[in-house]
Scaffold this motif. Structure first.
Motif, PDB file in Angstrom:
ATOM      1  N   VAL A  92       0.841  -1.201   0.000  1.00  0.00           N
ATOM      2  CA  VAL A  92       0.000   0.000   0.000  1.00  0.00           C
ATOM      3  C   VAL A  92       0.874   1.248   0.000  1.00  0.00           C
ATOM      4  CG1 VAL A  92      -1.671   1.330   1.347  1.00  0.00           C
ATOM      5  CG2 VAL A  92      -1.963  -1.134   1.100  1.00  0.00           C
ATOM      6  N   SER A  95       2.138   1.943  -3.405  1.00  0.00           N
ATOM      7  CA  SER A  95       1.072   2.509  -4.223  1.00  0.00           C
ATOM      8  C   SER A  95       0.882   4.002  -3.937  1.00  0.00           C
ATOM      9  CB  SER A  95      -0.231   1.748  -3.961  1.00  0.00           C
ATOM     10  OG  SER A  95      -1.324   2.353  -4.609  1.00  0.00           O
ATOM     11  N   LEU A  96       0.850   4.351  -2.659  1.00  0.00           N
ATOM     12  CA  LEU A  96       0.706   5.754  -2.273  1.00  0.00           C
ATOM     13  C   LEU A  96       1.866   6.595  -2.791  1.00  0.00           C
ATOM     14  CD1 LEU A  96      -0.482   5.364   1.432  1.00  0.00           C
ATOM     15  CD2 LEU A  96      -1.726   6.593  -0.350  1.00  0.00           C
ATOM     16  N   ASN A  97       3.067   6.086  -2.611  1.00  0.00           N
ATOM     17  CA  ASN A  97       4.257   6.829  -3.012  1.00  0.00           C
ATOM     18  C   ASN A  97       4.285   7.054  -4.525  1.00  0.00           C
ATOM     19  OD1 ASN A  97       6.730   8.091  -2.080  1.00  0.00           O
ATOM     20  ND2 ASN A  97       7.816   6.484  -3.176  1.00  0.00           N
ATOM     21  N   THR A  99       1.725   7.179  -6.509  1.00  0.00           N
ATOM     22  CA  THR A  99       0.684   8.147  -6.854  1.00  0.00           C
ATOM     23  C   THR A  99       1.151   9.568  -6.567  1.00  0.00           C
ATOM     24  OG1 THR A  99      -1.020   6.499  -6.345  1.00  0.00           O
ATOM     25  CG2 THR A  99      -1.732   8.797  -6.501  1.00  0.00           C
ATOM     26  N   MET A 100       1.869   9.748  -5.461  1.00  0.00           N
ATOM     27  CA  MET A 100       2.410  11.078  -5.147  1.00  0.00           C
ATOM     28  C   MET A 100       3.418  11.529  -6.194  1.00  0.00           C
ATOM     29  SD  MET A 100       2.787  10.794  -1.008  1.00  0.00           S
ATOM     30  CE  MET A 100       1.328  10.450  -0.002  1.00  0.00           C
ATOM     31  N   TYR A 145      -7.515  12.646  -2.471  1.00  0.00           N
ATOM     32  CA  TYR A 145      -7.087  11.250  -2.265  1.00  0.00           C
ATOM     33  C   TYR A 145      -6.048  11.153  -1.153  1.00  0.00           C
ATOM     34  CZ  TYR A 145      -4.590   6.900  -2.910  1.00  0.00           C
ATOM     35  OH  TYR A 145      -3.974   5.698  -2.680  1.00  0.00           O
ATOM     36  N   PHE A 146      -5.043  12.025  -1.166  1.00  0.00           N
ATOM     37  CA  PHE A 146      -4.024  12.001  -0.118  1.00  0.00           C
ATOM     38  C   PHE A 146      -4.658  12.227   1.258  1.00  0.00           C
ATOM     39  CE2 PHE A 146      -1.077  13.996  -3.540  1.00  0.00           C
ATOM     40  CZ  PHE A 146      -0.920  12.753  -4.141  1.00  0.00           C
ATOM     41  N   ALA A 149      -6.436   9.099   2.352  1.00  0.00           N
ATOM     42  CA  ALA A 149      -5.449   8.091   2.745  1.00  0.00           C
ATOM     43  C   ALA A 149      -4.898   8.387   4.126  1.00  0.00           C
ATOM     44  CB  ALA A 149      -4.314   8.051   1.714  1.00  0.00           C
ATOM     45  N   MET A 158       0.971   8.352   7.908  1.00  0.00           N
ATOM     46  CA  MET A 158       0.197   7.509   6.997  1.00  0.00           C
ATOM     47  C   MET A 158      -0.010   6.109   7.562  1.00  0.00           C
ATOM     48  SD  MET A 158      -1.042   8.619   4.090  1.00  0.00           S
ATOM     49  CE  MET A 158      -0.943  10.002   2.948  1.00  0.00           C
ATOM     50  N   VAL A 165       6.773   7.328   2.937  1.00  0.00           N
ATOM     51  CA  VAL A 165       5.621   7.967   2.298  1.00  0.00           C
ATOM     52  C   VAL A 165       5.341   9.327   2.940  1.00  0.00           C
ATOM     53  CG1 VAL A 165       3.177   7.726   1.696  1.00  0.00           C
ATOM     54  CG2 VAL A 165       4.654   5.708   1.757  1.00  0.00           C
ATOM     55  N   LEU A 169       5.134  12.931   1.041  1.00  0.00           N
ATOM     56  CA  LEU A 169       3.998  13.836   1.230  1.00  0.00           C
ATOM     57  C   LEU A 169       4.478  15.193   1.748  1.00  0.00           C
ATOM     58  CD1 LEU A 169       0.962  14.391   1.236  1.00  0.00           C
ATOM     59  CD2 LEU A 169       0.862  13.361   3.526  1.00  0.00           C
TER      60      LEU A 169
END
Length: 226
Positions: A92, A95-97, A99-100, A145-146, A149, A158, A165, A169
């Motif tokens: 996860v 995935s977050l990273n 997307t950023m 989205y951020f 999350a 997070m 992550v 951010l």
């Protein structure tokens, strides 16, 4: 020999996400920033081990070469205890990273809509409508989205503790805060939890000391998401 060597252009850019991880881990590092040397080491194929396509590039212990900012971050996170605890959370986090970094890339491209290789200052009139639309619309879709999350975890970060992550951010928001086209006041009003996260990271003593040290050689440009 210095344990870590960062090969990157003379700017904050994508290299800053890596620098901040080294700062938080209390690690020293060497930098190669001269453009001629950067090209020779990367495109000239003169890095040790696996070849790197483009900067930023991290060389660890003089033998391991890693490129691509998210890959470097995840590698360092494993060394520095900045990964989430479970395998599922690691996936996860990745995935977050990613997307950023998609957000950063998309934002940057809007500054170079006429010519990717030309400076924004040389194509201002053409690109500014694209930049303004991104900052007024797309930015808020990503930030929503951020925000969602971050709200998944009731704590300060997070995940259960500080991870790479959170570093992404934090610097992503530094970039947005510095950008002349982004409405920081509107962002703080709409996403208070994201801004609290930024403030918490910005108050970290290691980050504070880094920001006033000679080690922080390159400031944000205020445009181009770099």
């Amino acid at each position: 020999m210095t344990e870590f060597k960062l090969i990157y252009w003379p700017m904050a850019g994508r290299g800053e996400y890596i620098r901040l991880m080294l700062v938080l881990a209390g690690k020293d590092w060497q930098e190669v920033n001269d453009p001629t040397e950067v090209v020779k080491l990367t495109k000239g194929g003169q890095t040790p081990g696996f070849p790197a396509y483009a900067p930023p590039v991290l060389v660890h212990n003089g033998s391991l070469t890693i490129s691509q900012t998210p890959s470097i971050q995840e590698y360092l996170a494993g060394l520095f205890g900045m990964l989430p605890e479970s395998a599922a959370e690691v996936a996860v986090a990745r995935s977050l990273n990613l997307t950023m970094h998609d957000f950063i890339l998309e934002g940057n491209l809007n500054y170079h809509m006429k010519d990717f290789h030309a400076d924004y200052l040389d194509q201002k009139e053409y690109t500014e409508p694209f930049i303004k639309e991104f900052c007024d619309k797309r930015l808020f879709l990503f930030f929503d989205y951020f925000d969602r999350a971050l709200k998944q975890n009731e704590g300060e970060y997070m995940f259960a503790g500080l991870t790479y992550v959170d570093v992404t951010l934090y610097h992503l928001m530094c970039v947005v805060k510095s950008d002349q086209f982004c409405d920081w006041t509107k962002i703080t009003q709409k996403f208070p939890k994201l801004c609290q996260h930024w403030q918490r990271m910005d108050a970290n003593e290691k980050i504070k000391q880094y920001k006033i040290s000679e080690k922080m050689k390159y400031k944000l440009q205020g445009y181009s998401f770099m």
